[in-house]
Design a protein around this motif. Structure first.
Motif, short mmCIF file in Angstrom:
data_model
loop_
_atom_site.label_atom_id
_atom_site.label_comp_id
_atom_site.label_asym_id
_atom_site.label_seq_id
_atom_site.Cartn_x
_atom_site.Cartn_y
_atom_site.Cartn_z
N LYS A 130 0.78 -1.21 -0.05
CA LYS A 130 -0.10 -0.04 -0.01
C LYS A 130 0.86 1.30 -0.10
O LYS A 130 1.99 1.29 0.58
N ILE A 131 0.35 2.37 -0.73
CA ILE A 131 1.40 3.59 -0.72
C ILE A 131 0.67 4.48 0.35
O ILE A 131 -0.37 4.57 0.48
N GLU A 132 1.44 5.08 0.85
CA GLU A 132 0.92 6.30 1.81
C GLU A 132 0.38 7.43 1.21
O GLU A 132 0.91 8.05 0.33
N ASN A 133 -0.84 7.88 1.20
CA ASN A 133 -1.61 9.05 0.52
C ASN A 133 -1.65 10.15 1.82
O ASN A 133 -2.19 10.12 2.69
N VAL A 134 -1.03 11.09 1.46
CA VAL A 134 -0.89 12.21 2.31
C VAL A 134 -1.77 13.58 1.92
O VAL A 134 -1.34 14.79 2.34
#
Length: 168
Positions: A130-134
């Motif tokens: 999973k990619i971190e979405n900020v």
């Protein structure tokens, strides 16, 4: 002094600490065995067709902790058709359906020379980067697919590291 194949030095009977020889030799041998305990394997790539890309995967163990390292390098014929996940990690002592503690993922965009960070989720024996979405007030996790975190191209890399426990 004597030396293991990989350079771990231990005393022999003629050395000053000779009485410790057997104990230290066993310690050196078991340490070397622990260092060498790794197994390459081929995980099942879900929604990735590797084509002429490359895949490197191995599990190594130190005590009760098992570490999986996976590197996927995209080639000109590598394609992504949905949410990326990996299955078929090593079984037996290396895996039960509930012993993945966690992990992390990195996503390297060669053309932009940018690296993004993420985490690894699991649903049993399937690993899901999973990619971190900020973009919001608090970070969230987003699925990785053909265009997230970027459009995958030749030379891009996905690395995954998981940490698991064994009862042995």
């Amino acid at each position: 002094m004597a030396t293991t194949a990989n350079g771990i030095i231990y005393p022999v009977a003629s050395d000053f600490v000779g009485p410790l020889n057997t104990h230290l030799q066993n310690l050196a041998t078991s340490t070397q065995a622990a260092i060498n305990l790794k197994a390459t394997y081929t995980p099942t790539l879900n929604n990735i067709t590797l084509g002429n890309g490359s895949l490197y995967a191995y599990s190594g163990r130190s005590g009760a902790v098992i570490v999986d390292d996976i590197l996927i390098t995209f080639g000109s014929t590598t394609t992504v058709s949905g949410v990326i996940s990996l299955a078929a990690l090593p079984v037996g002592e290396f895996l039960s359906s509930s012993n993945i503690l966690g992990g992390f993922a990195t996503f390297y965009d060669l053309s932009a020379t940018t690296t993004y960070s993420g985490v690894v989720m699991t649903n049993g024996t399937t690993v899901i980067p999973k990619i971190e979405n900020v973009s919001g007030t608090y970070p969230t996790l987003a699925d990785v697919n053909a265009t997230v975190p970027f459009t995958w191209a030749v030379g891009d890399k996905l690395t995954i590291k998981t940490f698991r426990m064994t009862s042995n």
